[in-house]
Structure formats: structure tokens, C-alpha cells
Design an enzyme around this catalytic site. Structure first.
Site, PDB file in Angstrom:
ATOM      1  N   LYS A  13     -52.199  71.562  77.162  1.00 42.94           N
ATOM      2  CA  LYS A  13     -52.365  72.947  76.674  1.00 42.94           C
ATOM      3  C   LYS A  13     -51.298  73.866  77.261  1.00 42.94           C
ATOM      4  CE  LYS A  13     -56.537  73.528  78.334  1.00 42.94           C
ATOM      5  NZ  LYS A  13     -56.751  72.254  79.034  1.00 42.94           N
ATOM      6  N   ARG A  88     -64.265  78.268  79.409  1.00 42.50           N
ATOM      7  CA  ARG A  88     -64.525  76.912  79.886  1.00 42.50           C
ATOM      8  C   ARG A  88     -65.997  76.530  79.715  1.00 42.50           C
ATOM      9  NH1 ARG A  88     -59.609  75.677  82.479  1.00 42.50           N
ATOM     10  NH2 ARG A  88     -59.842  73.992  83.961  1.00 42.50           N
ATOM     11  N   ARG A 127     -48.841  63.692  87.086  1.00 44.11           N
ATOM     12  CA  ARG A 127     -48.223  65.006  86.925  1.00 44.11           C
ATOM     13  C   ARG A 127     -47.596  65.526  88.235  1.00 44.11           C
ATOM     14  NH1 ARG A 127     -51.596  69.506  83.845  1.00 44.11           N
ATOM     15  NH2 ARG A 127     -53.060  69.433  85.594  1.00 44.11           N
ATOM     16  N   ARG A 160     -50.325  68.709  92.423  1.00 43.96           N
ATOM     17  CA  ARG A 160     -51.376  69.702  92.629  1.00 43.96           C
ATOM     18  C   ARG A 160     -52.539  69.074  93.394  1.00 43.96           C
ATOM     19  NH1 ARG A 160     -52.488  72.361  86.781  1.00 43.96           N
ATOM     20  NH2 ARG A 160     -54.614  72.076  87.516  1.00 43.96           N
ATOM     21  N   ARG A 171     -63.152  66.796  87.292  1.00 42.02           N
ATOM     22  CA  ARG A 171     -62.688  67.784  86.308  1.00 42.02           C
ATOM     23  C   ARG A 171     -62.957  67.297  84.892  1.00 42.02           C
ATOM     24  NH1 ARG A 171     -56.704  68.414  87.646  1.00 42.02           N
ATOM     25  NH2 ARG A 171     -56.652  69.993  86.036  1.00 42.02           N
TER      26      ARG A 171
HETATM   27  P1  AMP Z   1     -56.582  74.401  84.934  1.00 43.65           P
HETATM   28  O1  AMP Z   1     -55.198  74.566  85.440  1.00 43.65           O
HETATM   29  O2  AMP Z   1     -56.853  75.216  83.698  1.00 43.65           O
HETATM   30  O3  AMP Z   1     -56.964  72.943  84.774  1.00 43.65           O
HETATM   31  O4  AMP Z   1     -57.560  75.012  86.054  1.00 43.65           O
HETATM   32  C1  AMP Z   1     -57.582  74.509  87.378  1.00 43.65           C
HETATM   33  C2  AMP Z   1     -58.905  74.872  88.041  1.00 43.65           C
HETATM   34  O5  AMP Z   1     -59.059  76.309  88.047  1.00 43.65           O
HETATM   35  C3  AMP Z   1     -60.146  74.357  87.325  1.00 43.65           C
HETATM   36  O6  AMP Z   1     -60.460  73.019  87.682  1.00 43.65           O
HETATM   37  C4  AMP Z   1     -61.200  75.347  87.817  1.00 43.65           C
HETATM   38  O7  AMP Z   1     -61.584  75.083  89.145  1.00 43.65           O
HETATM   39  C5  AMP Z   1     -60.430  76.661  87.831  1.00 43.65           C
HETATM   40  N1  AMP Z   1     -60.526  77.348  86.515  1.00 43.65           N
HETATM   41  C6  AMP Z   1     -59.522  77.585  85.627  1.00 43.65           C
HETATM   42  N2  AMP Z   1     -59.963  78.252  84.541  1.00 43.65           N
HETATM   43  C7  AMP Z   1     -61.294  78.449  84.749  1.00 43.65           C
HETATM   44  C8  AMP Z   1     -62.334  79.066  83.997  1.00 43.65           C
HETATM   45  N3  AMP Z   1     -62.095  79.607  82.774  1.00 43.65           N
HETATM   46  N4  AMP Z   1     -63.592  79.096  84.531  1.00 43.65           N
HETATM   47  C9  AMP Z   1     -63.838  78.571  85.738  1.00 43.65           C
HETATM   48  N5  AMP Z   1     -62.919  77.953  86.503  1.00 43.65           N
HETATM   49  C10 AMP Z   1     -61.653  77.893  86.019  1.00 43.65           C
END
Ligand code: AMP
Length: 215
Positions: A13, A88, A127, A160, A171
Site C-alpha cells: 500500500k 484498521r 523488507r 523495522r 500483525r
Molecule cells: P503500518 O506501517 O501501517 O503497518 O503500521 C505499523 C503499526 O502502527 C501497526 O502495526 C499498528 O501498531 C500501528 N498503526 C498504524 N495505523 C494504525 C491504525 N489505523 N490504528 C491502530 N494502529 C495503527
């Protein structure tokens, strides 16, 4: 265009969003990026978010929704936006619907990028990100010319914290349980589109644009 990108962690994404910014000249709002910056800057928000992120859990809605509302109110979102990683769960999606209805700017499209679970594991464990310019690489699919060094800026590549195997599994479980039901939410609203997120970045981008240009 007001766009939500849906898809599991690792579906690409963020990569597609970066290309969409250039084509449609609208900003990407990535809650993951906003939260990671808060963690790096050691703000109170970052300190609260880090423990959830390290475990692969969702950060509480109260925190994330506030961040998104604030961001959507900025001038550069007037012509549209790309939400990446938000909403989410159903409660975030309902809140977003409400906020956008109040502003008279409902979502144009929710685009789901679909990828197999085995592929997702490889994409996430492989990654690597550049500390300097945030360029992404993958040790399986798109390696840098020099091991551990960014081709573009010479910065150091790092993994990361939440791309470690145990966290990734969580996740993906959280995605299945909390986020995948949003596919139905947007299907019911009649704005869901989907593309298979397989092939090269440019091939996927062409499919994404073909879908979006029809809207
Ligand atoms: P991402 O880079 O989008 O995979 O986000 C990394 C981490 O940030 C996720 O595993 C969550 O812990 C937190 N996170 C990101 N977006 C959200 C969201 N909309 N709601 C809750 N936690 C989020």
C-alpha cells in the site's frame, strides 16, 4: 479523489501510495508513518504507541482517530487524499465516515490490494528501509547494489522493529480479525474496488490506475 487503501501489512500500500501522490497530486496519510515518526522523536504519543507497535497490536482508536482528524483538516487535503493504514477496524471506519459526511466530502473509493499470505511473509521479513531517504528494498526481491546500503543516497538500510517474524505473525492475525472485515463495510457502501498486488511495482501501479481512472 478521496481514497482509502486497504490490504494486509506488506501488500505494498505504501509503495503504491508514493506513486499515486505523484500522479494525482494529493497527499498520502499513513498512520503507520505518523506513529513511527512520533516514536523516533520520542514524543509522549510515540512513547504510548511504541509498546503496541512492537507487539504488532493496534494503537488505541482514541490516539489514531485524533491524529487523522487533525491531518484531514489541513489545507492540502482539500483536493483529496490517500489514506494508507487507516481505517484498521470497523470503529475507525465508522468514525471516518462520520467525519467526512460532516465535511460533505465522502470517500470516492476504497481500493483493496490483495496478496497471498506466503508472499506477505517474504515481503515483510525481507523488507529493509533506508535511514536517510526511506527508500524501500527487499532482500528477496529488490536488493540494493551494495549489501545494506541505499542505492539512492548511500544511507544505511535497517529492518523495522515490527518486521521481525513473531511480530509479523501477530500483525497478520490482527489484520484478519480487525481489518479484513472492512472489505465488506466498503462493499456495502458500493465503493470497493480491488486489484491483485502481484507483479512488479509498475505492473501493480498500472492496474491500480486503471481502476482509479474509471471512477
Ligand atoms: P503500518 O506501517 O501501517 O503497518 O503500521 C505499523 C503499526 O502502527 C501497526 O502495526 C499498528 O501498531 C500501528 N498503526 C498504524 N495505523 C494504525 C491504525 N489505523 N490504528 C491502530 N494502529 C495503527
Amino acid at each position: 479523489m478521496r481514497l482509502v487503501l486497504l490490504g494486509a501489512p506488506g501488500a505494498g500500500k505504501g509503495t503504491q501510495a508514493k506513486k499515486l501522490i505523484e500522479k494525482y497530486r494529493i497527499p498520502q496519510i499513513s498512520t503507520g508513518d505518523i506513529l513511527r515518526k512520533a516514536v523516533t522523536d520520542r514524543t509522549p504519543l510515540g512513547k504510548e504507541a511504541k509498546s503496541y507497535m512492537d507487539k504488532g497490536e493496534l494503537v488505541p482508536d482514541s490516539v489514531v482517530i485524533g491524529l487523522v482528524k487533525e491531518r484531514l483538516a489541513k489545507d492540502d487535503c482539500k483536493e483529496g487524499f490517500i489514506l494508507d493504514g487507516f481505517p484498521r477496524n470497523t470503529s475507525q471506519a465508522q468514525t471516518l465516515d462520520g467525519v467526512l459526511a460532516m465535511m460533505n466530502t465522502p470517500l470516492t473509493v476504497a481500493l483493496s490490494v490483495d496478496v497471498d499470505k506466503d508472499d506477505l511473509m517474504k515481503r515483510l521479513t525481507g523488507r529493509r528501509t533506508c535511514r536517510g531517504c526511506q527508500q524501500m528494498y527487499n532482500v528477496y526481491f529488490s536488493t540494493p547494489k551494495k549489501d545494506g546500503i541505499c542505492d539512492k543516497c548511500g544511507g544505511e538500510l535497517f529492518q523495522r522493529d515490527d518486521d521481525k517474524e513473531a511480530t509479523i505473525k501477530n500483525r497478520l492475525d490482527v489484520y484478519e480479525k480487525s481489518t479484513a472485515p472492512l472489505i465488506d463495510h466498503y462493499k456495502k457502501k458500493g465503493i470497493l474496488k480491488s486489484v491483485m498486488g502481484v507483479g512488479s511495482i509498475d505492473e501493480i501501479f498500472n492496474k491500480v490506475c486503471a481502476v482509479l481512472d474509471k471512477k
